[in-house]
Design a protein around this motif. Structure first.
Motif, PDB file in Angstrom:
ATOM      1  N   LYS A 285       0.829  -1.205   0.000  1.00 28.80           N
ATOM      2  CA  LYS A 285       0.000   0.000   0.000  1.00 28.80           C
ATOM      3  C   LYS A 285       0.867   1.261   0.000  1.00 28.80           C
ATOM      4  CE  LYS A 285      -3.873   0.357   2.091  1.00 28.80           C
ATOM      5  NZ  LYS A 285      -4.893   0.549   3.133  1.00 28.80           N
ATOM      6  N   VAL A 286       1.929   1.238   0.799  1.00 31.04           N
ATOM      7  CA  VAL A 286       2.814   2.404   0.882  1.00 31.04           C
ATOM      8  C   VAL A 286       3.425   2.711  -0.484  1.00 31.04           C
ATOM      9  CG1 VAL A 286       4.928   3.303   1.927  1.00 31.04           C
ATOM     10  CG2 VAL A 286       3.300   2.023   3.329  1.00 31.04           C
ATOM     11  N   GLU A 287       3.819   1.679  -1.207  1.00 32.65           N
ATOM     12  CA  GLU A 287       4.392   1.876  -2.529  1.00 32.65           C
ATOM     13  C   GLU A 287       3.386   2.474  -3.506  1.00 32.65           C
ATOM     14  OE1 GLU A 287       5.807  -1.993  -3.499  1.00 32.65           O
ATOM     15  OE2 GLU A 287       7.585  -1.859  -2.199  1.00 32.65           O
ATOM     16  N   ALA A 288       2.087   2.310  -3.201  1.00 24.72           N
ATOM     17  CA  ALA A 288       1.033   2.880  -4.036  1.00 24.72           C
ATOM     18  C   ALA A 288       0.571   4.242  -3.536  1.00 24.72           C
ATOM     19  CB  ALA A 288      -0.155   1.915  -4.097  1.00 24.72           C
ATOM     20  N   GLY A 289       1.267   4.775  -2.522  1.00 25.76           N
ATOM     21  CA  GLY A 289       0.923   6.085  -1.996  1.00 25.76           C
ATOM     22  C   GLY A 289      -0.214   6.065  -0.995  1.00 25.76           C
ATOM     23  N   LEU A 290      -0.500   4.884  -0.434  1.00 25.30           N
ATOM     24  CA  LEU A 290      -1.600   4.740   0.512  1.00 25.30           C
ATOM     25  C   LEU A 290      -1.090   4.459   1.919  1.00 25.30           C
ATOM     26  CD1 LEU A 290      -3.967   2.497  -1.660  1.00 25.30           C
ATOM     27  CD2 LEU A 290      -4.047   4.985  -1.393  1.00 25.30           C
ATOM     28  N   MET A 291      -1.866   4.843   2.907  1.00 24.41           N
ATOM     29  CA  MET A 291      -1.512   4.565   4.299  1.00 24.41           C
ATOM     30  C   MET A 291      -1.817   3.112   4.644  1.00 24.41           C
ATOM     31  SD  MET A 291      -2.645   8.009   6.334  1.00 24.41           S
ATOM     32  CE  MET A 291      -2.340   9.643   5.660  1.00 24.41           C
ATOM     33  N   THR A 292      -1.291   2.645   5.763  1.00 18.41           N
ATOM     34  CA  THR A 292      -1.397   1.239   6.151  1.00 18.41           C
ATOM     35  C   THR A 292      -2.813   0.878   6.583  1.00 18.41           C
ATOM     36  OG1 THR A 292      -0.817   1.693   8.445  1.00 18.41           O
ATOM     37  CG2 THR A 292       1.002   1.287   6.913  1.00 18.41           C
ATOM     38  N   GLN A 293      -3.084  -0.430   6.690  1.00 24.10           N
ATOM     39  CA  GLN A 293      -4.409  -0.917   7.077  1.00 24.10           C
ATOM     40  C   GLN A 293      -4.836  -0.412   8.452  1.00 24.10           C
ATOM     41  OE1 GLN A 293      -6.018  -1.823   4.436  1.00 24.10           O
ATOM     42  NE2 GLN A 293      -6.548  -3.923   4.964  1.00 24.10           N
ATOM     43  N   CYS A 294      -3.919  -0.439   9.417  1.00 24.64           N
ATOM     44  CA  CYS A 294      -4.284  -0.028  10.777  1.00 24.64           C
ATOM     45  C   CYS A 294      -4.665   1.445  10.824  1.00 24.64           C
ATOM     46  CB  CYS A 294      -3.154  -0.331  11.760  1.00 24.64           C
ATOM     47  SG  CYS A 294      -1.573   0.455  11.380  1.00 24.64           S
ATOM     48  N   VAL A 295      -4.079   2.254   9.946  1.00 27.96           N
ATOM     49  CA  VAL A 295      -4.394   3.681   9.907  1.00 27.96           C
ATOM     50  C   VAL A 295      -5.771   3.918   9.295  1.00 27.96           C
ATOM     51  CG1 VAL A 295      -3.730   5.920   8.958  1.00 27.96           C
ATOM     52  CG2 VAL A 295      -1.979   4.366   9.795  1.00 27.96           C
ATOM     53  N   THR A 296      -6.008   3.295   8.141  1.00 29.78           N
ATOM     54  CA  THR A 296      -7.249   3.571   7.419  1.00 29.78           C
ATOM     55  C   THR A 296      -8.469   2.984   8.120  1.00 29.78           C
ATOM     56  OG1 THR A 296      -6.919   1.614   6.018  1.00 29.78           O
ATOM     57  CG2 THR A 296      -6.074   3.709   5.209  1.00 29.78           C
ATOM     58  N   GLN A 297      -8.285   1.952   8.941  1.00 29.51           N
ATOM     59  CA  GLN A 297      -9.420   1.331   9.625  1.00 29.51           C
ATOM     60  C   GLN A 297      -9.654   1.888  11.026  1.00 29.51           C
ATOM     61  OE1 GLN A 297     -11.459  -0.744   7.952  1.00 29.51           O
ATOM     62  NE2 GLN A 297     -10.088  -0.337   6.233  1.00 29.51           N
ATOM     63  N   CYS A 298      -8.848   2.848  11.463  1.00 27.10           N
ATOM     64  CA  CYS A 298      -8.984   3.409  12.812  1.00 27.10           C
ATOM     65  C   CYS A 298     -10.197   4.321  12.878  1.00 27.10           C
ATOM     66  CB  CYS A 298      -7.714   4.186  13.186  1.00 27.10           C
ATOM     67  SG  CYS A 298      -7.849   5.063  14.764  1.00 27.10           S
ATOM     68  N   ILE A 299     -11.217   3.928  13.638  1.00 26.35           N
ATOM     69  CA  ILE A 299     -12.445   4.716  13.689  1.00 26.35           C
ATOM     70  C   ILE A 299     -12.288   5.941  14.591  1.00 26.35           C
ATOM     71  CG2 ILE A 299     -13.858   2.693  13.249  1.00 26.35           C
ATOM     72  CD1 ILE A 299     -14.670   2.727  16.182  1.00 26.35           C
ATOM     73  N   GLY A 300     -11.283   5.951  15.457  1.00 28.65           N
ATOM     74  CA  GLY A 300     -11.050   7.100  16.323  1.00 28.65           C
ATOM     75  C   GLY A 300     -10.206   8.183  15.685  1.00 28.65           C
ATOM     76  N   LYS A 301      -9.692   7.917  14.473  1.00 29.94           N
ATOM     77  CA  LYS A 301      -8.842   8.866  13.748  1.00 29.94           C
ATOM     78  C   LYS A 301      -7.663   9.317  14.611  1.00 29.94           C
ATOM     79  CE  LYS A 301     -12.521  10.573  10.749  1.00 29.94           C
ATOM     80  NZ  LYS A 301     -13.221  11.766  10.202  1.00 29.94           N
ATOM     81  N   ILE A 302      -6.991   8.340  15.222  1.00 32.77           N
ATOM     82  CA  ILE A 302      -5.875   8.681  16.109  1.00 32.77           C
ATOM     83  C   ILE A 302      -4.529   8.592  15.400  1.00 32.77           C
ATOM     84  CG2 ILE A 302      -7.218   7.550  17.926  1.00 32.77           C
ATOM     85  CD1 ILE A 302      -4.678   5.677  18.210  1.00 32.77           C
ATOM     86  N   ARG A 303      -4.492   8.142  14.137  1.00 34.50           N
ATOM     87  CA  ARG A 303      -3.215   7.853  13.480  1.00 34.50           C
ATOM     88  C   ARG A 303      -2.987   8.721  12.248  1.00 34.50           C
ATOM     89  NH1 ARG A 303      -1.792   1.541  14.171  1.00 34.50           N
ATOM     90  NH2 ARG A 303      -3.033   1.095  16.004  1.00 34.50           N
ATOM     91  N   LEU A 304      -1.719   9.007  12.007  1.00 35.07           N
ATOM     92  CA  LEU A 304      -1.282   9.695  10.793  1.00 35.07           C
ATOM     93  C   LEU A 304      -0.026   9.007  10.304  1.00 35.07           C
ATOM     94  CD1 LEU A 304      -1.676  12.148   8.853  1.00 35.07           C
ATOM     95  CD2 LEU A 304      -0.086  13.394  10.330  1.00 35.07           C
TER      96      LEU A 304
END
Length: 385
Positions: free
Chosen positions: A223-242
């Motif tokens: 995902k990172v190579e495609a310019g996307l953030m990791t699974q744990c980031v995108t699935q975080c419902i609390g929006k605690i990650r960047l």
């Protein structure tokens, strides 16, 4: 042993290999004031990467409940005990104690330990547990504060600059990618000696007893190579990650050369509000945390080092600091990696590495006032009883 510079310790330290920083470094920031331990990140990682045979107790991502939760059991307490009384002697921003690579005994390559099998038996040990009988005065909420405290602590591999796992592997099966700083295991070279498991102070290297090889977080590199953030980031419902990239060689650059318009650099190197986990271990972890503002400061200083007071002060003032608020509001707003950002009026705007706008977030929630009555139909749109 070679001498390497560890900017988180404010000094040079011993390390088995010469310093070799990547061109850029993946980094994940966690806002611990927002985590609710829903385990969405844990399950996103588990179902994507570690749902196979031999991986039943392997959690590349987990969320612990501090101060009494651990996975594996007492991992941080045991590593601090190995460092002994020299585990916390800071002089300002300089660490004067020994790291896991220093003050070693005979035939000892790194200070570490191999967890027992039962240490992995209870992933949620200590969740929401205060282990104390409430006896009255001060134990219940009176006004804004109360005695008992705790917080949820999400953890993944830190993709360290000086990884303990890499240093300990006798097969040289572990390597750090130059293009992004992700630390990976070459399964074809691994023989399952578990030296990496013993050496990682954060216990984020695991052993698969079916394949008999080591395993660890791969930072979702497809995902990172495609310019996307990791699974744990995108699935975080609390929006605690960047998730993004930060300057890899901080000591060699001036403050002007730090990319102040990069959200990771801004929060880590400019404002210094995001702090590393147990920097005294010496691995220079790349993931950073915004400490919880309500927790015992002595505990936080042990975990995150000497910058806790500054971090909490800035976080409490974020509502009056539009530039800081603009960076904090990027957490959890897009699955694309945000390379730069800027404050534009009352909005924060994020851009990808090609300079294309990918997200626009208002600093304050817009307010919409509905009409009491629909003028065309005559229907009442609000409850005015």
């Amino acid at each position: 042993m070679a001498k390497v510079r560890n900017w988180q310790l404010g000094r040079e330290m011993d390390y088995p290999y010469e310093e070799n920083r990547p061109g850029r470094q993946v980094s994940m920031l966690f806002d611990l004031n927002k985590c609710i331990a829903c385990q969405s990140c844990t399950m996103a990682c588990k179902t994507t990467w570690t749902a196979g045979k031999g991986q039943e107790t392997i959690f590349w991502n987990n969320v612990e409940s501090k101060p009494y939760g651990f996975y594996p059991l007492a991992w941080d307490v045991k590593v601090l005990a190995l460092l002994g009384e020299q585990a916390q002697p800071w002089s300002g921003n300089k660490y004067n104690g020994t790291t896991i690579f220093e003050d070693l005994g005979m035939n000892q390559r790194i200070k570490g330990y191999l967890p027992d099998e039962m240490d992995y038996a209870h992933p949620n040990l200590g969740e929401d547990e205060c282990l104390k009988i409430l006896d009255g005065e001060g134990d219940y909420i009176k006004g804004p504060t109360h005695k008992n405290w705790g917080f949820f602590f999400p953890r993944i591999c830190n993709h360290c600059t000086f990884p303990g796992c890499l240093a300990a592997c006798p097969r040289k099966a572990i390597y750090k990618r130059q293009e992004d700083g992700i630390v990976l295991i070459d399964a074809s070279r691994c023989r399952g000696y578990r030296e990496c498991v013993a050496a990682c102070p954060y216990k984020k290297s695991f052993y698969n007893d079916t394949t008999r090889t080591g395993e660890k977080c791969i930072s979702c590199y497809p995902k990172v190579e495609a310019g996307l953030m990791t699974q744990c980031v995108t699935q975080c419902i609390g929006k605690i990650r960047l998730f993004g990239f930060k300057s890899a060689d901080y000591d060699k650059i001036t403050s002007k050369q730090v990319r102040e318009n990069n959200p990771i650099d801004f929060l880590v190197h400019v404002r210094k509000i995001a702090l590393p986990i147990y920097p005294q271990f010496g691995t220079e972890p790349s993931n950073m945390y915004l400490p919880p503002v309500h927790v015992n400061p002595d505990f936080l200083s042990q975990v995150f080092g000497p910058g806790v007071e500054n971090s909490i002060k800035q976080y409490r003032n974020a509502g009056k600091d539009k530039e800081l608020l603009a960076a904090l509001l990027l957490f959890g707003t897009t699955e694309r990696i945000c390379d730069t950002f800027k404050l534009e009026g009352n909005e924060t705007v994020g851009y990808d590495p090609q300079g294309k706008e990918i997200i626009r977030v208002p600093l304050t929630e817009p307010v919409y006032i509905r009409q009491v009555k629909n003028l065309k139909t005559g229907a009442f749109l609000t409850n005015n009883s």
